[in-house]
Design a protein around this motif. Sequence first.
Motif, PDB file in Angstrom:
ATOM      1  N   SER A 176      -0.969  -9.821  -5.148  1.00  0.00           N
ATOM      2  CA  SER A 176      -0.543  -9.131  -6.201  1.00  0.00           C
ATOM      3  C   SER A 176      -1.589  -8.939  -7.096  1.00  0.00           C
ATOM      4  O   SER A 176      -1.652  -7.884  -7.679  1.00  0.00           O
ATOM      5  N   ARG A 190       2.797  -1.009  -0.723  1.00  0.00           N
ATOM      6  CA  ARG A 190       3.253  -1.188  -1.810  1.00  0.00           C
ATOM      7  C   ARG A 190       2.648  -0.246  -3.052  1.00  0.00           C
ATOM      8  O   ARG A 190       3.308   0.009  -3.972  1.00  0.00           O
ATOM      9  N   LEU A 191       1.418   0.272  -2.659  1.00  0.00           N
ATOM     10  CA  LEU A 191       1.146   1.310  -3.480  1.00  0.00           C
ATOM     11  C   LEU A 191       2.063   2.486  -3.495  1.00  0.00           C
ATOM     12  O   LEU A 191       2.136   3.348  -4.384  1.00  0.00           O
ATOM     13  N   LEU A 195      -3.639  -6.162  -5.998  1.00  0.00           N
ATOM     14  CA  LEU A 195      -2.659  -4.811  -5.926  1.00  0.00           C
ATOM     15  C   LEU A 195      -2.974  -4.361  -7.423  1.00  0.00           C
ATOM     16  O   LEU A 195      -3.183  -3.147  -7.697  1.00  0.00           O
ATOM     17  N   VAL A 226      -1.007  -3.751   1.291  1.00  0.00           N
ATOM     18  CA  VAL A 226      -1.346  -2.988  -0.125  1.00  0.00           C
ATOM     19  C   VAL A 226      -0.890  -1.518   0.007  1.00  0.00           C
ATOM     20  O   VAL A 226      -0.262  -1.235  -0.952  1.00  0.00           O
TER      21      VAL A 226
END
Length: 263
Positions: free
Chosen positions: A239, A40-41, A242, A37
């Motif tokens: 996802s 991807r942030l 997220l 996470v």
Amino acid sequence: MPLPSPTVKELIATLRRSTLPTVLVEGQDDMRIYRWVEERLGSRTANVLPTGGRNNLLRVYAERHKFAGLPVAFVADRDMWLFSGIQPDYDEVIWTEGYSVENDLYADAKRENLLENLLDTEEAQEHQKLLEAIVEWFAFEVEEHLAGRPDEVKIHCNQVVPLGHTQMDEDFRNRRGFRPPRAEIHRQIREKYQLQLRGKQLFQMLVRFLSASDRESKFSYPNLYEMAFKIPSSHPLMSRLLRKIEHAIENQESISRHATAVD
């Protein structure tokens, strides 16, 4: 030796000093997954901070007014609340879809049969027998929880079903006071085991076979986590987490900007 968990007071003090949006998660073990996470942030967010367990996380959540200017997302495992329902007053907490974040990761990989396909034919047959025994025991623990009695789920699968066996250990059954669970709850967990059987035990069962001493190619927990992150073509459940984290932080940042503009 693992570092001691921070106290609630220490966590609040850290958040009051911080200027970086933060994602609060439960334990240090979860960080192997939440690094996915965090990556991807990217630069838009966010520090991922383990709190030492769900109780600590929810206690910090109850005191979030003490760091109201900092965008914070709270992410927690449902655990047994998957079956009994989320307790009130936690509307802003982001909950896993399954029992835990390990379940969400496992279920994403299960869509493509990624992890269980690593088992050879004989291992797969033994794995299914082991799964049946673990599901039966876990369904009993769920019933204990729903009846208001203490459940004991933080147990390694090898304690329930010893190595070399496929049935629940008789001494374990007697010590735990095991009773066959109702067919309905047993069937429900069996049909949705990837989301409803405790995620740590799902991975324990795979590693039991995939790291066996007589196996030519071996797989560890980090191996399986990495494969589950990197190989599936999509991650709908991870996802989802997220997106909810991004929304929570963006919403709080927008509120802060508006309050600053008004002032």
